[in-house]
Every structure is written in C-alpha cells, then in structure tokens.
Write a protein that holds these residues in place. Structure first.
Motif, PDB file in Angstrom:
ATOM      1  N   ALA A  84       0.840  -1.183   0.000  1.00 40.93           N
ATOM      2  CA  ALA A  84       0.000   0.000   0.000  1.00 40.93           C
ATOM      3  C   ALA A  84       0.876   1.235   0.000  1.00 40.93           C
ATOM      4  CB  ALA A  84      -0.926   0.012   1.225  1.00 40.93           C
ATOM      5  N   GLY A  85       0.272   2.390  -0.271  1.00 39.41           N
ATOM      6  CA  GLY A  85       1.045   3.618  -0.331  1.00 39.41           C
ATOM      7  C   GLY A  85       0.208   4.844  -0.110  1.00 39.41           C
ATOM      8  N   GLY A  86       0.753   6.013  -0.508  1.00 36.75           N
ATOM      9  CA  GLY A  86       0.123   7.286  -0.207  1.00 36.75           C
ATOM     10  C   GLY A  86      -0.638   7.884  -1.361  1.00 36.75           C
ATOM     11  N   THR A  87      -1.103   9.133  -1.129  1.00 36.43           N
ATOM     12  CA  THR A  87      -1.897   9.825  -2.135  1.00 36.43           C
ATOM     13  C   THR A  87      -1.550  11.300  -2.102  1.00 36.43           C
ATOM     14  OG1 THR A  87      -4.125  10.187  -2.976  1.00 36.43           O
ATOM     15  CG2 THR A  87      -3.871  10.236  -0.607  1.00 36.43           C
ATOM     16  N   GLY A  88      -2.305  12.107  -2.847  1.00 35.17           N
ATOM     17  CA  GLY A  88      -2.061  13.544  -2.886  1.00 35.17           C
ATOM     18  C   GLY A  88      -1.729  13.981  -4.293  1.00 35.17           C
ATOM     19  N   VAL A  89      -1.627  15.292  -4.510  1.00 33.99           N
ATOM     20  CA  VAL A  89      -1.291  15.840  -5.814  1.00 33.99           C
ATOM     21  C   VAL A  89      -0.059  16.708  -5.659  1.00 33.99           C
ATOM     22  CG1 VAL A  89      -2.054  17.279  -7.713  1.00 33.99           C
ATOM     23  CG2 VAL A  89      -3.671  15.764  -6.593  1.00 33.99           C
ATOM     24  N   THR A 378      -2.953   7.863  -7.987  1.00 35.97           N
ATOM     25  CA  THR A 378      -3.117   7.233  -6.682  1.00 35.97           C
ATOM     26  C   THR A 378      -4.359   7.768  -5.977  1.00 35.97           C
ATOM     27  OG1 THR A 378      -0.713   6.984  -6.518  1.00 35.97           O
ATOM     28  CG2 THR A 378      -1.967   6.733  -4.496  1.00 35.97           C
ATOM     29  N   ALA A 379      -4.584   9.083  -6.090  1.00 34.81           N
ATOM     30  CA  ALA A 379      -5.786   9.673  -5.507  1.00 34.81           C
ATOM     31  C   ALA A 379      -7.043   9.120  -6.175  1.00 34.81           C
ATOM     32  CB  ALA A 379      -5.738  11.190  -5.637  1.00 34.81           C
ATOM     33  N   LEU A 380      -6.995   8.897  -7.483  1.00 32.92           N
ATOM     34  CA  LEU A 380      -8.134   8.313  -8.190  1.00 32.92           C
ATOM     35  C   LEU A 380      -8.425   6.908  -7.668  1.00 32.92           C
ATOM     36  CD1 LEU A 380     -10.224   8.217 -10.561  1.00 32.92           C
ATOM     37  CD2 LEU A 380      -8.359   7.286 -11.968  1.00 32.92           C
ATOM     38  N   GLU A 386     -10.217   1.455  -4.351  1.00 36.43           N
ATOM     39  CA  GLU A 386      -9.392   0.328  -4.803  1.00 36.43           C
ATOM     40  C   GLU A 386      -7.911   0.620  -4.721  1.00 36.43           C
ATOM     41  OE1 GLU A 386     -10.574  -2.500  -5.482  1.00 36.43           O
ATOM     42  OE2 GLU A 386     -12.699  -2.132  -5.871  1.00 36.43           O
ATOM     43  N   GLY A 387      -7.539   1.787  -4.188  1.00 37.48           N
ATOM     44  CA  GLY A 387      -6.152   2.192  -4.283  1.00 37.48           C
ATOM     45  C   GLY A 387      -5.296   1.724  -3.135  1.00 37.48           C
ATOM     46  N   PRO A 388      -4.010   2.038  -3.236  1.00 37.72           N
ATOM     47  CA  PRO A 388      -3.057   1.687  -2.176  1.00 37.72           C
ATOM     48  C   PRO A 388      -3.437   2.244  -0.818  1.00 37.72           C
ATOM     49  CG  PRO A 388      -1.896   2.368  -4.163  1.00 37.72           C
ATOM     50  CD  PRO A 388      -3.350   2.670  -4.378  1.00 37.72           C
ATOM     51  N   ASP A 389      -4.211   3.367  -0.805  1.00 41.23           N
ATOM     52  CA  ASP A 389      -4.600   3.970   0.474  1.00 41.23           C
ATOM     53  C   ASP A 389      -5.771   3.267   1.102  1.00 41.23           C
ATOM     54  OD1 ASP A 389      -3.956   7.457  -0.280  1.00 41.23           O
ATOM     55  OD2 ASP A 389      -2.644   5.803   0.187  1.00 41.23           O
TER      56      ASP A 389
END
Length: 391
Positions: A84-89, A378-380, A386-389
C-alpha cells in the motif's frame, strides 16, 4: 525516387517525416544536446551516451499476448500487488473537483477477491514504456497491465489500414479479456490511449457498467482535433492538413527512404518534436532522449496508417459511460498537441471527475511531471475504493 537518391533528396524526406511526426501526434521528444554548437559526430556520441543513462524502458513484468479479433498479436505485461502507499497531488497541480458523486467504489459485483487491475494505454508513436515512472511507483502496490498498441512496441502491426480509433478500442477489449478477464478495472489512457479508452466505452458500455470503477484520461481529446493549431498560425496548419494525407501515403510507400532522411536530419527532428512534447527547461536530458527513441522506433508507414484516425475521432458521446465513475482528467497547461481546453471539456462531461492541470508541462506530462501524474492516479484509486490507500 529510389535508393540512389542524393543526400538532398532524403534530407527533404526527413524534413517531411519530422513535420508529420509533429503534426500527427507530437508524442516525441528532443535532446538537450540539440543546443550544442559542436559537430554532428560529437552530438551523435552525446545521444549514445544519453541512451545508456538511466533505467528508462527497463522495467519488465510478466509477458503475455492477446489476440485481436483480426488476428493481430498484441503484447502486454502485468505487474502484481503486495503493498500500500500514499496519495495527494504534487508539483503544484491545479485541481478542480467535479460536483457529482464520487461514483462506485469497492470490488465489482461478482468479482470475489480478485484485486483491481489498472490498465494503461499509451499514446501515438510511444509504447508501454512511456509509463515508466508510474509503473515504478505503483509496482507492488496495485495490479497493473501495460500494453503496446498495434504497430507500436512489441505488438504486431495488423492487416487493417488505415487504422481507426474504433479498431484500437476493440484491441483494448482483447487485452482486457486476456490479461484481466475478471475483477474491477481502472482504465488509464494518454493521448491516443485515452481515445482508445473512449472507443472501448462506445462499443462496450456494459463492460464499463459492470467492471470499471475508475477512469483516467490524460493529455487526450474527445474530438474536434481539426481545431488544434499546434501553436502555429491556423491558416498554415489547415493548408498542411489538406495535403498531408496524400503526402503521408507517398512517404509510406517509400518508408526506407524516409527513415534514412530521418536519421540524416536527427538534430532538426529532435528540436522540432521536443517543442511539442515538453514545456519546461529542467527535464532530464536522458528522459528526453528516451522519448525520442520511442518515436524513432515507429516506422513512417505506421505513422501514415494511423494519421487519418485523429481527424475522424469524435467520442464525446461515449464519455456518458463514465458519468457515474470517479474520473481523472489531467493535462499539461502548455500541451500544444491536445490542449488543456480539450481536457477541461472532458471534465465538464464527467460530473464525478477531478480536473488536474499541471503547470509548466507539455504533452508528455507523465514523463515531464511524473510526480503530479502518479499522485493524481493514486488519488483516483483511493476515490474508487481500490487504491493503495484503501487498506
């Protein structure tokens, strides 16, 4: 004009080939060494040195082959998931959230424990390797599929010419059937790859309804490409458009000659195409050279076979299939090939979309500003549940 044509003849062919590459797609790049005032041999050595720099194009996954409905073999690769991982722009991107609902989340009905698969479709004169940074960042975090469009990368060319965007949509369906036959999907497309995603939705709305949980359309257009001026006087561009189909057919019939011209005018070609691919002055020269190599690998007769498809492309209505989904519409603010206004029009058609306009970026935004693109993707995935977050 045959093999004995003098240097001036095939240099002219090279100029024409360069102009075609720019006006048809702009998906190419130059090199920083274009500014050097030294001799051609030294510039060539500098390009060779850049070719050996960096890991670009070296990431490989589990290979597979899909068979298109016309028998063409399409190459793809898959990467698995384990984290898993992070998000943001990042990179100062401007973000505009749509007013609609975020869309469906969670695992598609009937998919059981099958993880989400993110399917990446590349642009014209590129290959699956154009997603290098995003592949590197998502590897081990989400299941991904990268494929080469027909006539590009390791995929076969196929018997149908000219090639239509609808044809590419059917190819994408074949890749999904082979590489991700069940479970939720997130579809990602850049430039021609985004058009391919729209063509898939147009032909298979039931697939979008039943399995797709998110879509990202990057540096692409739903139509009206005949209005794009490429930063040049529109009258001149329109004049070129009138003669270009015939010129392309002629050049396609003498592909070997044109390829010689391309090589002879490499410096001019690099400078022209860089203008239509990158906007900032701080792009890694090795990245720029990597992009240049991708376009160099596409024969001019393949360019000729694809070119008519862009003028005929009109898939605004097909976007309706994505209206209830989390969506990303992303573009570089200085994209001269598919201007940000085209991405803004896509976002307007998708109430659940997030519009991201990346500053100081051109058409190859995923290579020029990889952090902004990866973080937006990643934010999407997180929005789609369904994402890493999401864990």
């Amino acid at each position: 004009m045959g093999e004995t044509t003098g240097g001036g003849g095939w240099r002219r062919a090279g100029f024409a080939g360069a102009a075609i590459g720019v006006l048809a797609a702009g998906a190419a790049a130059g090199v920083a060494v274009e500014r050097l005032t030294v001799g051609r041999s030294v510039r060539q050595k500098a390009r060779l040195a850049l070719d050996a720099t960096g890991p670009y194009g070296t990431l490989r996954g589990t290979p597979g082959r899909a068979l298109a409905d016309d028998g063409t073999v399409l190459a793809y690769e898959t990467d698995g998931t384990d984290g898993a991982g992070g998000t943001g722009v990042a990179d100062g991107a401007r973000v505009v959230d749509g007013a609609g609902e975020a869309g469906r989340t969670g695992v598609a009905e009937g998919s059981g424990e099958v993880p989400v698969t993110v399917v990446f479709s590349h642009g014209f004169c590129l290959s699956q390797d154009s997603w290098h940074y995003q592949r590197e960042a998502l590897r081990g975090r989400v299941r991904t599929v990268f494929w080469d469009q027909r006539g590009h990368g390791r995929s076969a060319r196929g018997p149908e010419e000219p090639v239509t965007i609808d044809r590419l949509g059917r190819d994408l369906k074949a890749v999904i059937d082979a590489a991700a036959p069940e479970g939720p999907l997130v579809l990602v497309g850049h430039s021609m790859g985004g058009m391919t995603v729209m063509a898939l939705a147009d032909r298979h709305p039931e697939l979008i309804r039943d399995r797709v949980v998110g879509v990202a359309l990057i540096g692409t257009s739903a139509g009206r490409l005949e209005e794009v001026s490429y930063g040049l006087p529109l009258a001149g561009v329109n004049a070129v458009r009138r003669v270009l189909p015939g010129v392309l057919r002629a050049l396609g019939s003498q592909a070997e000659l044109v390829e010689k011209g391309r090589r002879a005018t490499a410096d001019l070609f690099a400078g022209l195409v860089k203008k239509y691919s990158f906007a900032s002055k701080d792009v890694d020269p090795a990245v720029v050279r990597f992009a240049e190599r991708m376009i160099e690998s596409v024969p001019v007769d393949v360019v000729a076979a694809f070119y008519p498809a862009f003028g005929a492309h009109d898939k605004l209505a097909a976007l309706a299939a994505f209206r209830d989904l989390p969506a990303l519409a992303l573009a570089g603010d200085q994209d001269l090939v598919t201007p940000a206004s085209h991405t803004e029009a896509i976002a307007e058609a998708l109430p659940g979309s997030r519009l991201v306009v990346v500053p100081d970026a051109g058409h190859l935004v995923m290579l020029e500003r990889p952090g902004a693109v990866t973080d937006a993707l990643t934010a999407l995935l997180a929005r789609a549940g369904e994402g890493p977050d999401n864990g």
